[in-house]
Design a protein around this motif. Sequence first.
Motif, PDB file in Angstrom:
ATOM      1  N   SER A  59      -0.740  -6.083  13.013  1.00 12.62           N
ATOM      2  CA  SER A  59      -0.259  -5.784  11.666  1.00 12.62           C
ATOM      3  C   SER A  59      -0.938  -6.593  10.571  1.00 12.62           C
ATOM      4  CB  SER A  59       1.258  -6.012  11.592  1.00 12.62           C
ATOM      5  OG  SER A  59       1.946  -5.002  12.290  1.00 12.62           O
ATOM      6  N   LYS A  62      -2.763  -4.684   7.968  1.00 11.56           N
ATOM      7  CA  LYS A  62      -2.042  -4.049   6.861  1.00 11.56           C
ATOM      8  C   LYS A  62      -2.446  -4.648   5.519  1.00 11.56           C
ATOM      9  CE  LYS A  62       2.268  -2.585   9.198  1.00 11.56           C
ATOM     10  NZ  LYS A  62       2.155  -2.976  10.611  1.00 11.56           N
ATOM     11  N   THR A  65      -4.804  -2.343   3.754  1.00  8.55           N
ATOM     12  CA  THR A  65      -4.108  -1.208   3.137  1.00  8.55           C
ATOM     13  C   THR A  65      -3.463  -1.636   1.830  1.00  8.55           C
ATOM     14  OG1 THR A  65      -3.726  -0.123   5.260  1.00  8.55           O
ATOM     15  CG2 THR A  65      -2.236   0.454   3.458  1.00  8.55           C
ATOM     16  N   ILE A 115       5.887  -2.658   3.510  1.00  8.57           N
ATOM     17  CA  ILE A 115       4.734  -3.108   4.302  1.00  8.57           C
ATOM     18  C   ILE A 115       4.717  -4.626   4.393  1.00  8.57           C
ATOM     19  CG2 ILE A 115       2.219  -3.181   4.413  1.00  8.57           C
ATOM     20  CD1 ILE A 115       2.229  -0.474   2.902  1.00  8.57           C
ATOM     21  N   ASN A 121       5.064   0.363   9.684  1.00 11.39           N
ATOM     22  CA  ASN A 121       3.942   1.209  10.075  1.00 11.39           C
ATOM     23  C   ASN A 121       3.982   2.554   9.365  1.00 11.39           C
ATOM     24  OD1 ASN A 121       2.842  -0.644  11.975  1.00 11.39           O
ATOM     25  ND2 ASN A 121       4.355  -0.012  13.500  1.00 11.39           N
ATOM     26  N   CYS A 124       2.771   2.287   5.700  1.00  8.10           N
ATOM     27  CA  CYS A 124       1.303   2.252   5.614  1.00  8.10           C
ATOM     28  C   CYS A 124       0.719   3.654   5.691  1.00  8.10           C
ATOM     29  CB  CYS A 124       0.735   1.402   6.752  1.00  8.10           C
ATOM     30  SG  CYS A 124       0.820  -0.371   6.481  1.00  8.10           S
ATOM     31  N   SER A 161      -4.232   2.615   9.452  1.00  7.13           N
ATOM     32  CA  SER A 161      -3.851   1.846   8.266  1.00  7.13           C
ATOM     33  C   SER A 161      -2.943   0.665   8.566  1.00  7.13           C
ATOM     34  CB  SER A 161      -3.123   2.773   7.278  1.00  7.13           C
ATOM     35  OG  SER A 161      -1.905   3.254   7.858  1.00  7.13           O
ATOM     36  N   ASN A 162      -2.482   0.538   9.815  1.00  5.25           N
ATOM     37  CA  ASN A 162      -1.394  -0.411  10.064  1.00  5.25           C
ATOM     38  C   ASN A 162      -1.597  -1.359  11.248  1.00  5.25           C
ATOM     39  OD1 ASN A 162      -0.957   1.424  12.215  1.00  5.25           O
ATOM     40  ND2 ASN A 162       0.516   2.595  10.965  1.00  5.25           N
TER      41      ASN A 162
END
Length: 392
Positions: A59, A62, A65, A115, A121, A124, A161-162
């Motif tokens: 994570s 993240k 993102t 996030i 998740n 994201c 993305s996560n």
Amino acid sequence: MPRSPALAAPLLALLLALLLPFTAAQAFETRATAAFVMDQSTGTVLMAKNADNPLPPASMSKLMTLYMAFEAIRDGRLSAEEQLPVSQHAMNYGGSTMFLDTTDRVKVIDLLRGIIVLSGNDACAVIAETLSPDGTEAGFARLMTRRARQMGMTNSTFANSNGWPAAGHRMSMRDLVLLANHLITDFPEFYPMFAETEFKFDGRAPQNTRNRNPLLRLNIGADGLKTGHTSEAGYGLVGSAIQGGRRVIFALSGLQSAPDRAEVSEQIVNWAFRQFSETTLVRAGERVAEADVWMGKFPHVGLVPAADVTVLLPVLAQNKVTAEVIYQGPVQAPISKGQELAQLVLMPEDLPEIRIPLVAENDVSEGGFTVRIRTATGVLIGQFGPSADGAL
């Protein structure tokens, strides 16, 4: 590049007075499989262990993102109060989520907090699909990789993305610290969210309301950034703390448990602040050395730093910091005051070398006829001067 034969006497005295009491700090032995620790204000790397290895970031990825979402808000492509739909793909994510479903339309600011604090998740994926060139999370991941390269993160490749486990989804600890530094400096208006310890979204997930960052409640100046965990990556953390005006940023990965992560992270923060301190070695405008001048009104020009030379050094032990000045010389006149001419190179033991630009202390105009004759004569003597037995 030629090196000056000696430092100016004031700098030599200053180095002896200030640096002899310093020694390299005791190296920090961490249980993390990879780690990178940096002092932000000076850019000094305090620790690097497997720092450039591309690893599963979980994570912690993240943060990329989030950075791209912050950029979109700043550029006007996204609004903090805008409500975004939730796709089936986003809703299907497991692990840590905001428990979103396809009936939701969620404010961007809530997704960002989801996030940061809840490690959602699903949140994201909602952001990713909104900003993706083709409307898919995979398309956004490719955009993440391209943007990371532009920012200098050469060991980062994203598949989602996560940080959900995926082949090729990798980041290095150095890249994570670089990204954290960008978040802190580029988006001060959003950064305080990383210090929030709780976020109750819509009352729907009482079991997931607290920030997992173990440092935020310890009163040690911690104010971010992001934890990560998967079975492949182990337990990791991108952290930052500020004490007495100094900020330390670090990333670590590969720990065996959440308590292990908490213990090692706190140890790193304490070590970074207690074993190193900032020292001003030379003030702005103080002469460090002299450079030879070619065809100038004066034969030498003083070399000075344009700003105070403040460096981070270990506070214990007794090893010297060596220093030297490098310049391409002699320097051709005319010379303007403030013109960069040289570098002061400081080499603390067990720390990377530090390079500080040195500029001309004053103007040096071209010499007149007498100077030119004297210089030409000197050149001729150098080429056709006395032989070894003294005969002309």
